[in-house]
Design an enzyme around this catalytic site. Structure first.
Site: not given
Ligand code: PDD
Length: 289
Positions: A33, A52, A100, A102, A148, A181, A206
């Site tokens: 995101y 990014r 579903r 993995h 991220k 961070e 990040l």
């Protein structure tokens, strides 16, 4: 302001916007995101967020949902449709929807979601004048914090711990004592000699867009800056501390775990950097708080 979202090719009312229950973002946090600032209706540092996002998709072998130029069009169309002036643009790309399992699904069609929500950047001015409190919390995250992803459970728990303690942010501390961070910010101190210190770019943090802007501003102003890890103890004894992010353009920290930092008030380095960042914002977007 209307609340409209973009989901997979459609702009529709937020309340009607949804993704299938087998979206891999929902089931595996198999998604990345971005959060971008909209000021005066304009996107701040948009090329850096796009770059990014592209890098993060590449790191996880998630296909880009569309070319950057198309992503740009969608973002601007959604901002216009929402008549957003001061707001946050949220972009999420998951590996897509599949039964579903993995391992990666063979058909790769990523899901792109965007939302826009009003955000009061001017509230930061009062907070910048007073400063905020933070607490140290164990950094329980994985080994690729440079990506991220929406896998934010450790951040969620740390931020809630901070909130329960009446603090604005949690400073994440690794086993070796390094403050990496914040739960959703980059962390900084200013040492007794006036050098600005922040954790170096590494898989532990990040690479914040605001972090890069602050480094640029500090260097342009000839302020000494060092990218190296620091401990919570060092931070408690520092002359100044502050945090940065897209939503927090330089916010002085005046308390860490209840200990006063410096003079228990925002320091001159943070104040100077905050002014430089507001100038940067004004020059890109015309916005002044
Ligand atoms: N968070 N570190 C973490 C863990 C973050 O989640 C963020 C941003 C930052 C600062 O990055 P930037 O300067 O690019 O915003 C650092 C966003 C705002 C969020 O999750 O809401």
């Amino acid at each position: 302001m209307p609340r409209l979202a973009y989901v997979d090719g459609q702009i529709l009312p937020l309340a009607e916007a949804s993704v299938p229950v087998e979206d891999r973002g929902l089931q595996f946090a198999d998604s990345v995101y971005e959060v971008c600032a909209i000021l005066n209706g304009r996107l701040l540092d948009w090329p850096l967020h796009l770059a990014r996002l592209g890098r993060n998709l590449g790191e996880l072998s998630i296909a880009a949902p569309m070319a950057d130029a198309a992503l740009n069009l969608v973002a601007r169309r959604l901002i216009a449709a929402n008549r957003a002036t001061e707001a946050l643009l949220y972009i999420q790309v998951s590996r897509g929807t599949a039964k579903r399992d993995h391992g990666f699904p063979s058909a790769r069609r990523p899901t792109l979601v965007m939302t826009v929500r009003p955000f009061d950047f001017a509230q930061r001015v009062g907070q910048q004048a007073k400063g905020v409190a933070v607490i140290g919390v164990a950094d329980q995250r994985w080994a690729r914090c440079d990506i991220k992803t929406t896998g934010l459970l450790a951040n969620v728990l740390a931020k809630q711990e901070a909130r329960d303690a009446g603090a604005f942010e949690a400073w994440l501390v690794r086993d070796d004592g390094a403050v990496t961070e914040g739960g959703s910010t980059n962390t900084w101190i200013v040492d007794a000699g006036g050098t600005i210190v922040t954790h170096p770019i590494s898989p532990r943090i990040l690479p914040g867009v605001m972090r890069a802007a602050v480094i640029e501003a500090a260097l342009a102003a000839g302020m000494p800056l060092l990218e190296r890890p620091f401990s919570l103890d060092e931070a408690r004894g520092a002359a100044e501390a502050f945090i940065t992010s897209t939503t927090v353009p330089v916010l002085p920290v005046v308390r860490i775990d209840g200990h006063a930092i410096g003079k228990d008030a925002p320091g001159s380095v943070a104040v100077k950097l905050a002014a430089a960042i507001w100038e940067r914002i004004a020059s890109q977007t015309g916005y002044r708080p």
